[in-house]
Write a protein that holds these residues in place. Structure first.
Motif, PDB file in Angstrom:
ATOM      1  N   ILE A  97       0.831  -1.209   0.000  1.00 41.03           N
ATOM      2  CA  ILE A  97       0.000   0.000   0.000  1.00 41.03           C
ATOM      3  C   ILE A  97       0.869   1.263   0.000  1.00 41.03           C
ATOM      4  N   ALA A  98       2.006   1.209   0.704  1.00 36.12           N
ATOM      5  CA  ALA A  98       2.882   2.382   0.751  1.00 36.12           C
ATOM      6  C   ALA A  98       3.580   2.614  -0.590  1.00 36.12           C
ATOM      7  N   GLY A  99       3.788   1.540  -1.354  1.00 36.56           N
ATOM      8  CA  GLY A  99       4.434   1.688  -2.665  1.00 36.56           C
ATOM      9  C   GLY A  99       5.828   2.275  -2.548  1.00 36.56           C
ATOM     10  N   ASN A 100       6.108   3.287  -3.350  1.00 43.63           N
ATOM     11  CA  ASN A 100       7.430   3.926  -3.349  1.00 43.63           C
ATOM     12  C   ASN A 100       7.456   5.219  -2.538  1.00 43.63           C
ATOM     13  N   ALA A 101       6.524   5.354  -1.611  1.00 46.58           N
ATOM     14  CA  ALA A 101       6.465   6.574  -0.797  1.00 46.58           C
ATOM     15  C   ALA A 101       7.760   6.746   0.005  1.00 46.58           C
ATOM     16  N   PRO A 102       8.294   7.965   0.084  1.00 42.90           N
ATOM     17  CA  PRO A 102       9.555   8.178   0.812  1.00 42.90           C
ATOM     18  C   PRO A 102       9.397   8.169   2.325  1.00 42.90           C
ATOM     19  N   LYS A 103       8.136   8.360   2.805  1.00 47.13           N
ATOM     20  CA  LYS A 103       7.910   8.418   4.251  1.00 47.13           C
ATOM     21  C   LYS A 103       6.655   7.610   4.618  1.00 47.13           C
ATOM     22  N   ILE A 104       6.792   6.790   5.665  1.00 46.49           N
ATOM     23  CA  ILE A 104       5.672   5.981   6.154  1.00 46.49           C
ATOM     24  C   ILE A 104       5.517   6.242   7.641  1.00 46.49           C
ATOM     25  N   HIS A 105       4.276   6.493   8.054  1.00 46.80           N
ATOM     26  CA  HIS A 105       3.973   6.677   9.469  1.00 46.80           C
ATOM     27  C   HIS A 105       2.987   5.591   9.893  1.00 46.80           C
ATOM     28  N   ILE A 106       3.403   4.754  10.845  1.00 42.96           N
ATOM     29  CA  ILE A 106       2.556   3.668  11.360  1.00 42.96           C
ATOM     30  C   ILE A 106       2.132   4.013  12.775  1.00 42.96           C
ATOM     31  N   VAL A 107       0.828   4.043  13.015  1.00 42.22           N
ATOM     32  CA  VAL A 107       0.294   4.197  14.370  1.00 42.22           C
ATOM     33  C   VAL A 107      -0.153   2.812  14.820  1.00 42.22           C
ATOM     34  N   ASP A 108       0.526   2.275  15.814  1.00 41.54           N
ATOM     35  CA  ASP A 108       0.288   0.901  16.256  1.00 41.54           C
ATOM     36  C   ASP A 108      -0.407   0.906  17.614  1.00 41.54           C
ATOM     37  N   PHE A 109      -1.705   0.579  17.617  1.00 42.80           N
ATOM     38  CA  PHE A 109      -2.461   0.487  18.864  1.00 42.80           C
ATOM     39  C   PHE A 109      -2.252  -0.897  19.471  1.00 42.80           C
ATOM     40  N   GLY A 110      -1.590  -0.912  20.632  1.00 38.58           N
ATOM     41  CA  GLY A 110      -1.273  -2.167  21.297  1.00 38.58           C
ATOM     42  C   GLY A 110       0.084  -2.698  20.880  1.00 38.58           C
ATOM     43  N   ILE A 111       1.088  -1.819  20.835  1.00 40.23           N
ATOM     44  CA  ILE A 111       2.401  -2.204  20.317  1.00 40.23           C
ATOM     45  C   ILE A 111       3.111  -3.201  21.221  1.00 40.23           C
ATOM     46  N   SER A 112       2.840  -3.186  22.515  1.00 37.14           N
ATOM     47  CA  SER A 112       3.460  -4.109  23.469  1.00 37.14           C
ATOM     48  C   SER A 112       4.984  -4.053  23.323  1.00 37.14           C
TER      49      SER A 112
END
Length: 371
Positions: A97-112
């Protein structure tokens, strides 16, 4: 089951006698049903004495070390494909889904402890072109005691070290908070990043019931996710659902958790310390909560994937299709490395995993509906 029915009728003397009989046949070092019976007896006894809420709070406050957690995690990864395959499915979809995007922001609910993300960092490091900059906002519930954010901070440090080793540009932000109290500003959303929301098997911590008030926390979280408009929301759930009424709920707890104890008994020696750790530290607290707690103290409330599917649509999400090539990769992992009694299947664009014909975990992809 007779003991649960007796407890529900508040027949204290008869219930105590039955619990004594159960304990004579149960064993923490026996087979799967004997081990499960020990925990079920503890839950029935706690419900009978009215101490369930206090016992659960004590269990929830107990801090498991990262070392012990890692030992249990390694055992789980070696005998069951569930987490490994689910993480592979989620991470490959993030890359797609991110493809060739230079920046990715992941919000992880329950990262533990953040065990999902080293494999993603490895995937990024193997890219033919320069890897994108990845930013993870790890959200988890505060830990009891004087250092509520200690675990989530340590998780960030480990991930930063890992990303540095693989030369992947990385940034981490940890939030220790009740999820429904988080606002958009806390997440520091930037328009130049591909935004991904991830929550794997942790949404059962949020109440959901026919009562509007008890459903409030889950709705508030989903409204927040809709408001930040992620490219995709990856949701992994335990495929359970428990009745609000005690006796049928007890029956379902027995049946659902026996799958896990049977899985361990089939594949792991009975004298394994890691197995004992999984049974006592990971399964005992939710079982006690589901058996011995009611009202606002009953906090572990998972949903079936079919119920979750309907609710997601009603609250304003649109489901994304499952990528057949990613499913094929997951099937190859399962076929090459794990017991043949595990299975993978799809239903209504849910990616399902199970054991001996019973669906245990489900993962799907969603995005906010266009208004």
């Amino acid at each position: 089951m007779r003991c649960a029915e007796t407890v529900s009728m508040n027949d204290t003397n008869a219930a105590i006698d039955m619990i004594k009989q159960i304990r004579k046949q149960a064993s923490h070092v026996g087979d799967g049903i004997q081990r499960l019976a020990c925990i079920l007896a503890d839950g029935l006894e706690a419900r009978l004495s009215g101490t369930g809420s206090a016992i659960y709070r004590q269990l929830a406050a107990k801090r498991i070390s990262a070392t012990d957690y890692l030992k249990a995690y390694h055992l789980g990864m070696s005998i069951t494909p569930i987490m490994r395959v689910a993480y592979h499915f989620a991470n490959k979809n993030i890359l797609s889904i991110a493809g060739n995007a230079p920046k990715i922001h992941i919000v992880d609910f329950g990262i533990s402890f953040g065990f999902q993300w080293p494999s993603l960092i490895q995937f990024l490091a193997k890219m033919k072109y320069e890897p994108p900059r990845i930013r993870i906002t790890g959200v988890d519930l505060p830990q009891p005691g004087f250092h509520p954010a200690e675990r989530i901070i340590e998780t960030g440090k480990r991930l930063e070290d890992y990303a540095r080793e693989f030369e992947v540009p990385f940034e981490y932000h940890g939030i220790a908070s009740q999820w429904e109290s988080i606002c958009i500003e806390d997440l520091c959303i930037n328009d130049d990043e591909v935004l991904i929301v991830n929550s794997m098997f942790n949404l059962s911590q949020l109440r959901s019931s026919p009562s509007l008030e008890k459903n409030k926390s889950r709705n508030e979280l989903f409204n927040l996710i809709r408001a930040i408009k992620p490219k995709v929301f990856i949701q992994g759930i335990f495929n359970f659902s428990f009745s609000p009424f005690f006796v049928p709920r007890f029956r379902m707890v027995l049946l659902e958790y026996f799958r896990f104890f049977d899985m361990l008994d089939t594949l792991v020696p009975r004298n394994s310390n890691q197995r004992f750790l999984i049974e006592t530290e990971f399964f005992r607290p939710p079982i006690i909560n589901q058996i011995a707690c009611e009202g606002s103290d009953w906090v572990v409330t998972p949903e079936t994937y079919k119920k979750c599917h309907t609710r997601n649509l009603e609250i304003g999400f649109e489901q994304l299709p499952v990528d057949p090539s990613i499913v094929k990769e997951c099937s190859e992992i399962l076929r090459n490395d794990y017991d043949e009694r595990y299975f993978i299947e799809e239903d209504c664009n849910w990616f399902l995993q199970g054991w001996k014909g019973s669906i245990i975990y489900a993962v799907s992809l969603w995005k906010p509906q266009v208004e």
